[in-house]
Design an enzyme around this catalytic site. Structure first.
Site, PDB file in Angstrom:
ATOM      1  N   CYS A 118       8.436  13.298  10.608  1.00  0.00           N
ATOM      2  CA  CYS A 118       9.851  13.056  10.276  1.00  0.00           C
ATOM      3  C   CYS A 118      10.764  14.184  10.725  1.00  0.00           C
ATOM      4  CB  CYS A 118      10.012  12.836   8.777  1.00  0.00           C
ATOM      5  SG  CYS A 118       9.037  11.468   8.187  1.00  0.00           S
ATOM      6  N   HIS A 258      17.194  14.113   6.170  1.00  0.00           N
ATOM      7  CA  HIS A 258      16.166  13.086   6.375  1.00  0.00           C
ATOM      8  C   HIS A 258      16.194  12.149   5.168  1.00  0.00           C
ATOM      9  CE1 HIS A 258      12.540  11.028   7.210  1.00  0.00           C
ATOM     10  NE2 HIS A 258      11.815  11.648   6.289  1.00  0.00           N
ATOM     11  N   ASN A 288      12.657   4.965   4.872  1.00  0.00           N
ATOM     12  CA  ASN A 288      12.318   6.141   5.682  1.00  0.00           C
ATOM     13  C   ASN A 288      11.866   5.686   7.071  1.00  0.00           C
ATOM     14  OD1 ASN A 288      11.127   8.368   6.846  1.00  0.00           O
ATOM     15  ND2 ASN A 288      10.019   9.003   5.005  1.00  0.00           N
TER      16      ASN A 288
HETATM   17  N1  ACO Z   1       5.789   0.377  -8.213  1.00  0.00           N
HETATM   18  C1  ACO Z   1       5.501   0.600  -9.493  1.00  0.00           C
HETATM   19  N2  ACO Z   1       4.832   1.670  -9.928  1.00  0.00           N
HETATM   20  C2  ACO Z   1       4.440   2.571  -9.011  1.00  0.00           C
HETATM   21  C3  ACO Z   1       4.705   2.402  -7.649  1.00  0.00           C
HETATM   22  C4  ACO Z   1       5.402   1.255  -7.256  1.00  0.00           C
HETATM   23  N3  ACO Z   1       5.713   1.004  -5.980  1.00  0.00           N
HETATM   24  N4  ACO Z   1       4.184   3.446  -6.985  1.00  0.00           N
HETATM   25  C5  ACO Z   1       3.624   4.252  -7.886  1.00  0.00           C
HETATM   26  N5  ACO Z   1       3.766   3.715  -9.123  1.00  0.00           N
HETATM   27  C6  ACO Z   1       3.285   4.241 -10.400  1.00  0.00           C
HETATM   28  C7  ACO Z   1       2.122   5.195 -10.236  1.00  0.00           C
HETATM   29  O1  ACO Z   1       0.897   4.479 -10.164  1.00  0.00           O
HETATM   30  C8  ACO Z   1       2.246   6.011 -11.492  1.00  0.00           C
HETATM   31  O2  ACO Z   1       1.696   5.289 -12.559  1.00  0.00           O
HETATM   32  P1  ACO Z   1       0.825   6.025 -13.700  1.00  0.00           P
HETATM   33  O3  ACO Z   1       1.764   6.998 -14.346  1.00  0.00           O
HETATM   34  O4  ACO Z   1       0.400   4.890 -14.563  1.00  0.00           O
HETATM   35  O5  ACO Z   1      -0.291   6.696 -12.941  1.00  0.00           O
HETATM   36  C9  ACO Z   1       3.752   6.107 -11.738  1.00  0.00           C
HETATM   37  O6  ACO Z   1       4.338   5.019 -10.980  1.00  0.00           O
HETATM   38  C10 ACO Z   1       4.360   7.398 -11.277  1.00  0.00           C
HETATM   39  O7  ACO Z   1       3.853   7.663  -9.985  1.00  0.00           O
HETATM   40  P2  ACO Z   1       4.283   8.948  -9.180  1.00  0.00           P
HETATM   41  O8  ACO Z   1       3.561   8.967  -7.872  1.00  0.00           O
HETATM   42  O9  ACO Z   1       4.178  10.166 -10.042  1.00  0.00           O
HETATM   43  O10 ACO Z   1       5.824   8.609  -8.941  1.00  0.00           O
HETATM   44  P3  ACO Z   1       6.952   9.480  -8.321  1.00  0.00           P
HETATM   45  O11 ACO Z   1       8.078   9.540  -9.244  1.00  0.00           O
HETATM   46  O12 ACO Z   1       6.444  10.778  -7.744  1.00  0.00           O
HETATM   47  O13 ACO Z   1       7.421   8.576  -7.086  1.00  0.00           O
HETATM   48  C11 ACO Z   1       7.190   8.500  -4.710  1.00  0.00           C
HETATM   49  C12 ACO Z   1       6.509   8.281  -6.051  1.00  0.00           C
HETATM   50  C13 ACO Z   1       8.355   7.539  -4.589  1.00  0.00           C
HETATM   51  C14 ACO Z   1       6.185   8.226  -3.605  1.00  0.00           C
HETATM   52  C15 ACO Z   1       7.714   9.969  -4.617  1.00  0.00           C
HETATM   53  O14 ACO Z   1       6.700  10.867  -5.012  1.00  0.00           O
HETATM   54  C16 ACO Z   1       8.167  10.336  -3.231  1.00  0.00           C
HETATM   55  O15 ACO Z   1       9.163   9.827  -2.719  1.00  0.00           O
HETATM   56  N6  ACO Z   1       7.491  11.311  -2.586  1.00  0.00           N
HETATM   57  C17 ACO Z   1       7.812  11.724  -1.244  1.00  0.00           C
HETATM   58  C18 ACO Z   1       7.139  10.812  -0.268  1.00  0.00           C
HETATM   59  C19 ACO Z   1       7.670  10.966   1.119  1.00  0.00           C
HETATM   60  O16 ACO Z   1       8.837  11.272   1.335  1.00  0.00           O
HETATM   61  N7  ACO Z   1       6.825  10.724   2.109  1.00  0.00           N
HETATM   62  C20 ACO Z   1       7.219  10.725   3.457  1.00  0.00           C
HETATM   63  C21 ACO Z   1       7.140  12.075   4.063  1.00  0.00           C
HETATM   64  S1  ACO Z   1       7.947  12.118   5.592  1.00  0.00           S
HETATM   65  C22 ACO Z   1       6.883  11.651   6.879  1.00  0.00           C
HETATM   66  O17 ACO Z   1       6.422  12.483   7.616  1.00  0.00           O
HETATM   67  C23 ACO Z   1       6.546  10.251   7.101  1.00  0.00           C
END
Ligand code: ACO
Length: 331
Positions: A118, A258, A288
């Site tokens: 990214c 980004h 993204n």
């Molecule tokens: N729908 C419903 N529930 C979900 C979903 C979903 N789509 N995804 C995860 N959950 C659940 C999890 O299982 C977890 O449940 P649990 O508490 O029972 O275990 C709960 O929601 C919380 O999960 P977290 O992973 O802690 O949620 P978080 O608030 O961190 O959000 C997310 C997750 C959106 C992925 C966030 O961490 C994020 O945006 N991280 C950055 C990711 C990113 O930008 N990646 C790209 C990098 S750039 C590149 O090079 C491509």
């Protein structure tokens, strides 16, 4: 504002987004998720998905042609063509060579791919600036083109909700009237590579029916760890380029970050002390698109009148690697 004389500037921007829209409601039918969860945790409402016959070469070609047209240039004018993509249509040759042929760019130009996930667009802007500073090029065409849908594991609800397809392109040329890149700062930390990785499909783990079945060739992501690293690294790089250029957060007309998650953007803006009304956000529509988010954002911000001559624009990005960086530009 005490800034060094810019060497290179962005003289045109363009974007291409495929028509097909995948909404949160569509995702509710595919995995165990909800529109409310996706909105609240990411800010994303929908994303574009390219059809099977449209790869990164085709999307990149369309964005590139639009950028050249806006710059009043022909494909023959391109001295260097840099493509950023994490999702090439083919592993060999470089996507840049395929786009060179697709747009009919000068056979004298040289074309190469730059992979920084990214952060690719910001890394490539610095490469373009370097080609111009070294006297190797008058016109660099930079194309960021991504088909994230082909490396997304559509059974993994924690990552499949985040990504979309699309392309952005910019033309970089020597600065003529004091406009252009004021400062850049980029970093990477390969120790954090396992946080976002495609394990199989390369020389280390060639594809086998079993690995294909287990989706080991698709993206695996540790979301919360990336989240923390993203905020810290983007805000740190943003502060560094402002300091290096002798500007403060008050001098920034717009931050184009980004587009990965609205909470990452809000936290980064807070750490960089830039209010949200001076932050460009379009991830609600596209999710993204990896390295394409910033050039697509620049193009929309210009079209919407939020960037114009003299605007001071801060860009920040992070991605797999991990890689991150920031670039400050006077438009
Ligand atoms: N729908 C419903 N529930 C979900 C979903 C979903 N789509 N995804 C995860 N959950 C659940 C999890 O299982 C977890 O449940 P649990 O508490 O029972 O275990 C709960 O929601 C919380 O999960 P977290 O992973 O802690 O949620 P978080 O608030 O961190 O959000 C997310 C997750 C959106 C992925 C966030 O961490 C994020 O945006 N991280 C950055 C990711 C990113 O930008 N990646 C790209 C990098 S750039 C590149 O090079 C491509």
């Amino acid at each position: 504002m005490t800034t060094r004389k810019p060497l290179a500037s962005i003289s045109a921007t363009a974007r291409f987004l495929p028509d097909n829209v995948l909404t949160n409601a569509d995702l509710e039918r595919m995995v165990d998720t909800s529109d409310a969860w996706i909105r609240e945790r990411t800010g994303i409402l929908e994303r574009r998905i390219a059809p099977p016959e449209m790869g990164v070469v085709e999307m990149g070609k369309r964005a590139a042609q639009r950028a050249l047209k806006k710059a009043g240039l022909t494909p023959d004018d391109v001295d260097v063509l840099i493509v950023t993509t994490a999702t090439p249509d083919r592993l060999l040759p470089a996507t840049a060579c395929e786009i060179q042929a697709a747009i009919g760019a000068s056979r004298g130009c040289y074309a190469y791919d730059l992979q920084a996930a990214c952060t690719g667009f910001l890394y490539a802007l610095s490469a373009a600036e370097g080609h111009i500073a070294a006297g190797q090029a008058e016109t660099v065409l930079l194309v960021a083109t991504e088909k994230m849908s082909v490396i997304t594991n559509w059974e993994d609800r924690s990552s499949c909700i985040l990504f979309g397809d699309g392309a952005g392109a910019v033309v970089v040329q020597p600065s003529r009237n004091g406009e252009g890149m004021l400062s850049s700062h980029h970093s990477s930390n390969g120790d954090l590579a396992p946080l976002l990785i495609r394990r199989a499909g390369g020389g280390a783990l060639p594809l086998t029916p079993e690995r294909l079945h287990n989706q080991e060739h698709m993206m695996e992501m540790s979301g919360p760890e990336i989240f923390k690293a993203a905020v810290k690294s983007m805000a740190g790089a943003g502060r560094k380029v402002m300091k290096d250029a002798g500007v403060t957060a008050d001098d920034i007309d717009i931050l184009v970050p980004h587009q990965a998650n609205i909470r990452i953007i809000e936290s980064t803006a807070r750490y960089a002390r830039i209010p949200m009304d001076r932050v460009f956000v379009n991830l609600q529509h596209y999710g993204n698109i990896s390295s394409a988010t910033i050039p697509v954002g620049l193009d929309e911000a210009i079209e919407g009148g939020r960037i114009g001559p003299g605007s001071v624009v801060l860009m920040t990005a992070f991605g797999a690697g991990l890689t991150w960086g920031a670039t400050l530009v006077r438009w």
